[in-house]
Scaffold this motif. Structure first.
Motif, short mmCIF file in Angstrom:
data_model
loop_
_atom_site.label_atom_id
_atom_site.label_comp_id
_atom_site.label_asym_id
_atom_site.label_seq_id
_atom_site.Cartn_x
_atom_site.Cartn_y
_atom_site.Cartn_z
N ILE A 70 -29.81 -82.14 16.98
CA ILE A 70 -30.17 -80.78 17.37
C ILE A 70 -28.87 -79.99 17.49
CG2 ILE A 70 -31.27 -79.30 19.08
CD1 ILE A 70 -32.96 -81.68 19.95
N ASP A 71 -28.64 -79.06 16.60
CA ASP A 71 -27.42 -78.26 16.64
C ASP A 71 -27.62 -77.02 17.51
OD1 ASP A 71 -26.22 -80.03 14.91
OD2 ASP A 71 -26.62 -78.83 13.11
N ASN A 72 -26.49 -76.54 18.07
CA ASN A 72 -26.47 -75.29 18.84
C ASN A 72 -27.31 -75.35 20.11
OD1 ASN A 72 -24.87 -73.73 16.84
ND2 ASN A 72 -26.68 -74.07 15.57
N LEU A 73 -27.51 -76.54 20.66
CA LEU A 73 -28.28 -76.67 21.91
C LEU A 73 -27.39 -76.32 23.10
CD1 LEU A 73 -30.98 -77.56 23.21
CD2 LEU A 73 -30.00 -79.86 23.39
N PHE A 74 -27.93 -75.51 23.99
CA PHE A 74 -27.22 -75.09 25.21
C PHE A 74 -28.01 -75.61 26.40
CE2 PHE A 74 -25.73 -72.62 28.69
CZ PHE A 74 -24.49 -72.09 28.36
N ILE A 75 -27.39 -76.48 27.20
CA ILE A 75 -28.04 -77.03 28.40
C ILE A 75 -27.38 -76.43 29.62
CG2 ILE A 75 -28.62 -79.12 29.69
CD1 ILE A 75 -28.35 -80.65 27.03
N ASP A 76 -28.13 -75.66 30.36
CA ASP A 76 -27.65 -75.03 31.59
C ASP A 76 -28.16 -75.84 32.77
OD1 ASP A 76 -26.93 -73.48 33.73
OD2 ASP A 76 -28.07 -71.70 33.12
#
Length: 281
Positions: A70-76
């Motif tokens: 999964i590319d460009n995943l942002f986990i906050d």
């Protein structure tokens, strides 16, 4: 959806995951048992949405959170805590431009806090990792940054203890991290086994062990080690050092580092690191 969780209140902005102690709205709600099930489903859902996952509350995981291709995943993870025992907390494979920020990973005798394999251009920023044998590891990945993380080995009982471990890949930057209280037979705050990495302005302190103990270990060429503060690291049996050159290292630069109460400032096992410059205060 699984393991006692359920899916409610679809979010229009991010895929949200609420822990059992979180009372607000979320796309996925966990029940405090094997919470990684719902979290992993959120990762998959985000891949078909806008690639943003928000974790809220205190989670308990029985197995790894896994992210694959999964590319460009942002986990906050701002304000979220994930607790686990004797496992790897997050395993990511072939995920370019992965961002993880604000997350607190804690374990008793944990294996790895964060394990990145073939992930390029990752941003691992301002996370807290406690109680893992290896807090962060990157293999086969380049051009990533590990910035402003806090690593504490309290609760880990490993044979080998490493704060941040660069196994392979290059052009990674490790800066402004705080790494303390690691313990193992061999103990390294940061160890680089691949070329062209930058290790800058980190604080590494209070490491201990029975064999090699070093704030920074270098087993690579063309690395920059600059403006780090390394202090109070000690071995009970063999040797301790601020910086340990594990094997020969070509064109490694050491500039403006501070080394206090570490046994030796620089320990070079083979005395042939070919042009390394040591300019410690």
């Amino acid at each position: 959806i699984a393991a006692g969780g359920f899916n409610r209140f679809p979010s229009q902005l991010a895929v949200t995951v609420g822990a059992s102690n979180y009372g607000g709205d979320a796309d996925y709600h966990c029940d405090g048992t094997a919470d990684e099930v719902e979290i992993n489903l959120a990762f998959i859902a985000a891949a078909s949405k806008n690639n943003l996952v928000k974790l809220m509350g205190d989670f308990t995981n029985a197995a790894a959170m896994t992210i694959a291709s999964i590319d460009n995943l942002f986990i906050d993870g701002s304000g979220a805590t994930i607790t686990c025992t004797s496992i790897t907390a997050i395993s990511a494979t072939s995920c370019d431009h992965l961002t993880i920020t604000g997350l607190h990973l804690t374990a008793t005798s944990g294996t790895k806090g964060l394990d990145l394999d073939a992930c390029n251009f990752a941003s691992i920023i301002q996370n807290t990792v406690t109680g893992f044998a290896i807090s962060m590891e990157i293999s086969n990945g380049s051009d990533s940054q590990f910035v402003g993380n806090t690593i504490d080995g309290t609760g880990a009982t490993p044979a080998l203890s490493e704060g941040i471990y660069i196994v392979s890949g290059g052009r990674n930057t490790l800066s402004n991290n705080v790494i303390t209280t690691l313990y193992g037979t061999d103990t390294y705050g940061i160890i680089a086994e691949s070329d062209h990495n930058r290790i800058i302005n980190n604080l590494i302190a209070s490491l201990s062990g029975e064999d090699t103990v070093a704030g920074i270990g270098i087993d690579a060429d063309y690395c920059m080690v600059e403006s780090n503060r390394i202090e109070n690291n000690a071995s009970t049996v063999w040797s301790s050092a601020g910086v340990f050159i594990v094997t020969s290292a070509t064109s490694v630069q050491f500039v403006g580092n501070s080394s206090y109460w570490n046994g030796k400032n620089l320990l070079d096992r083979y005395k042939d690191h070919h042009g390394a410059e040591l300019q410690n205060q």
